[in-house]
Scaffold this motif. Structure first.
Motif, PDB file in Angstrom:
ATOM      1  N   ALA A   1       0.831  -1.209   0.000  1.00 52.86           N
ATOM      2  CA  ALA A   1       0.000   0.000   0.000  1.00 52.86           C
ATOM      3  C   ALA A   1       0.866   1.260   0.000  1.00 52.86           C
ATOM      4  N   HIS A   2       1.841   1.311   0.898  1.00 51.26           N
ATOM      5  CA  HIS A   2       2.704   2.494   0.987  1.00 51.26           C
ATOM      6  C   HIS A   2       3.550   2.684  -0.273  1.00 51.26           C
ATOM      7  N   THR A   3       4.131   1.600  -0.764  1.00 56.58           N
ATOM      8  CA  THR A   3       4.994   1.697  -1.943  1.00 56.58           C
ATOM      9  C   THR A   3       4.175   2.054  -3.184  1.00 56.58           C
ATOM     10  N   GLY A   4       2.969   1.501  -3.273  1.00 59.86           N
ATOM     11  CA  GLY A   4       2.090   1.838  -4.389  1.00 59.86           C
ATOM     12  C   GLY A   4       1.764   3.322  -4.422  1.00 59.86           C
ATOM     13  N   CYS A   5       1.526   3.905  -3.258  1.00 59.81           N
ATOM     14  CA  CYS A   5       1.257   5.347  -3.180  1.00 59.81           C
ATOM     15  C   CYS A   5       2.496   6.158  -3.525  1.00 59.81           C
ATOM     16  N   MET A   6       3.672   5.666  -3.129  1.00 53.87           N
ATOM     17  CA  MET A   6       4.911   6.390  -3.412  1.00 53.87           C
ATOM     18  C   MET A   6       5.217   6.383  -4.911  1.00 53.87           C
ATOM     19  N   LEU A   7       4.802   5.334  -5.613  1.00 50.07           N
ATOM     20  CA  LEU A   7       5.061   5.245  -7.051  1.00 50.07           C
ATOM     21  C   LEU A   7       4.318   6.321  -7.840  1.00 50.07           C
ATOM     22  N   ARG A   8       3.201   6.824  -7.289  1.00 49.69           N
ATOM     23  CA  ARG A   8       2.448   7.858  -7.986  1.00 49.69           C
ATOM     24  C   ARG A   8       2.962   9.257  -7.699  1.00 49.69           C
ATOM     25  N   VAL A   9       3.901   9.386  -6.766  1.00 51.13           N
ATOM     26  CA  VAL A   9       4.444  10.699  -6.420  1.00 51.13           C
ATOM     27  C   VAL A   9       5.417  11.162  -7.512  1.00 51.13           C
ATOM     28  N   VAL A  10       5.303  12.424  -7.888  1.00 55.26           N
ATOM     29  CA  VAL A  10       6.183  13.005  -8.901  1.00 55.26           C
ATOM     30  C   VAL A  10       7.336  13.714  -8.206  1.00 55.26           C
ATOM     31  N   PHE A  11       8.557  13.325  -8.531  1.00 55.95           N
ATOM     32  CA  PHE A  11       9.750  13.934  -7.932  1.00 55.95           C
ATOM     33  C   PHE A  11      10.397  14.879  -8.946  1.00 55.95           C
ATOM     34  N   CYS A  12      10.425  16.162  -8.624  1.00 57.73           N
ATOM     35  CA  CYS A  12      11.029  17.123  -9.544  1.00 57.73           C
ATOM     36  C   CYS A  12      11.724  18.256  -8.791  1.00 57.73           C
ATOM     37  N   LYS A  13      11.921  18.088  -7.491  1.00 54.82           N
ATOM     38  CA  LYS A  13      12.647  19.083  -6.700  1.00 54.82           C
ATOM     39  C   LYS A  13      14.087  18.614  -6.515  1.00 54.82           C
ATOM     40  N   ASP A  14      14.702  19.066  -5.457  1.00 52.37           N
ATOM     41  CA  ASP A  14      16.064  18.629  -5.131  1.00 52.37           C
ATOM     42  C   ASP A  14      16.073  17.114  -4.946  1.00 52.37           C
ATOM     43  N   LYS A  15      17.056  16.435  -5.571  1.00 53.07           N
ATOM     44  CA  LYS A  15      17.107  14.978  -5.514  1.00 53.07           C
ATOM     45  C   LYS A  15      17.795  14.449  -4.251  1.00 53.07           C
ATOM     46  N   ILE A  16      18.190  15.352  -3.338  1.00 56.92           N
ATOM     47  CA  ILE A  16      18.860  14.921  -2.105  1.00 56.92           C
ATOM     48  C   ILE A  16      17.815  14.500  -1.068  1.00 56.92           C
ATOM     49  N   VAL A  17      17.861  13.243  -0.647  1.00 57.33           N
ATOM     50  CA  VAL A  17      16.966  12.704   0.372  1.00 57.33           C
ATOM     51  C   VAL A  17      17.620  12.902   1.737  1.00 57.33           C
ATOM     52  N   ASN A  18      16.959  13.633   2.616  1.00 59.74           N
ATOM     53  CA  ASN A  18      17.533  13.961   3.925  1.00 59.74           C
ATOM     54  C   ASN A  18      17.425  12.778   4.890  1.00 59.74           C
TER      55      ASN A  18
END
Length: 306
Positions: A158-175
């Protein structure tokens, strides 16, 4: 434009635990040592339980499953974390990040429910000893373990499925030092409302439900133990639960600090430090706790050594 940016986001950079150069080598050596102890400790616990016939009981069957879970989710997190201490940029591809997130969630949620199952096992053993062999039979144990992994599978999917729909277009650095639920939405440029709703719903189920099971089990255990008149009997009853209580306290305490606090920059940095306890230190401590505080494990280990 969002879709185009999303297609270009093929990798992330994990910020790691610290950016202080002087700490990189000491932390690398420390966490490498922790990981080695974790692997050796959990593999030894699994092997010992399999080889020792008098440990073939429900309690140790669940403990063997717990050791397997600890070994797996430590392996999902620690090796990639170690890379951050010896490279200038700890790059992780998008597929690797999502895969790491999925398996981390699968094993961490499984651990939550496994600890609850172990508390239930102790409840039946102390409060209903005459019915123990029937209530916690081999078939029941097998089904409980399967259900534990099913809970982890459903939550992670469920969590990973929701994360797959997220669009990433900001800073690529994961804190963070790994791909976790909260740091990833911080760098998204699309709505994460659904993710937040899913996190809220599943946190209640995967955190509060096991917590209530554990609390109810131990309230009943304490009530039963207090009815035992002999001091020796009380001490023996409590000793069978002490290791589990300690493991639960460390795991749930550190996890609660990370996931049940407001999400902001300062709490994210504090969360990185706190998450070290339940992602890296707990898998190392569990086999030590259950071996050093358990006479049956000590006896089995001595027999094999001899």
């Amino acid at each position: 434009m969002a879709a185009g940016n999303h297609s270009k986001m093929t990798e992330f950079i994990l910020a790691g635990l610290t950016e202080t150069p002087e700490l990189q080598l000491p932390l690398f050596l420390f966490f490498l040592g922790v990981y080695v102890v974790t692997v050796v400790g959990n593999l030894s616990m699994i092997t010992l339980i399999r080889l020792s016939s008098h440990l073939h009981t429900p309690m140790y069957y669940f403990l063997s499953s717990l050791s397997f879970i600890d070994l797996c989710y430590s392996t999902v997190i620690t090796p990639k974390m170690l890379v951050s201490f010896v490279t200038e940029k700890n790059i992780i591809s998008y597929p690797e990040c999502i895969t790491q997130l999925y398996f981390f969630l699968f094993f961490i949620m499984s651990e939550c429910h496994m600890l609850a199952v172990m508390a239930y096992d102790r409840y039946v053993a102390i409060c209903k000893p005459l019915l123990y062999n029937v209530t916690v039979s081999y078939q029941v144990c097998s089904w409980l373990v399967v259900e534990v992994y099913m809970m982890g599978l459903i939550g992670a999917t469920a969590h990973t499925g929701c994360m797959l729909r997220v669009v990433f277009c900001k800073d690529k650095i994961v804190n963070h030092y790994f791909c976790d639920l909260f740091p990833l939405p911080e760098i998204s440029c699309s709505s994460t409302y659904i993710n937040e709703v899913v996190i809220l719903c599943f946190s209640k189920f995967n955190f509060l439900a096991p917590t209530l099971t554990i609390l109810c089990s131990y309230v009943s255990i304490i009530a039963s133990v207090l009815q035992i008149h002999s001091t020796e009997g009380r001490s023996k009853a409590f000793s069978t639960c002490s290791s589990h209580i300690l493991a639960v306290t460390i795991f749930y305490g550190s996890a609660a600090f990370v996931y049940l606090q407001p999400s902001n920059v300062s709490s994210m940095d504090q969360g990185k430090v706190s998450s070290v306890f339940y992602t890296i230190l707990v898998p190392m401590l569990n086999p030590l706790i259950y071996s050093l505080r358990n006479e049956a494990v000590k006896v089995a280990l001595n027999k094999i050594i001899e």
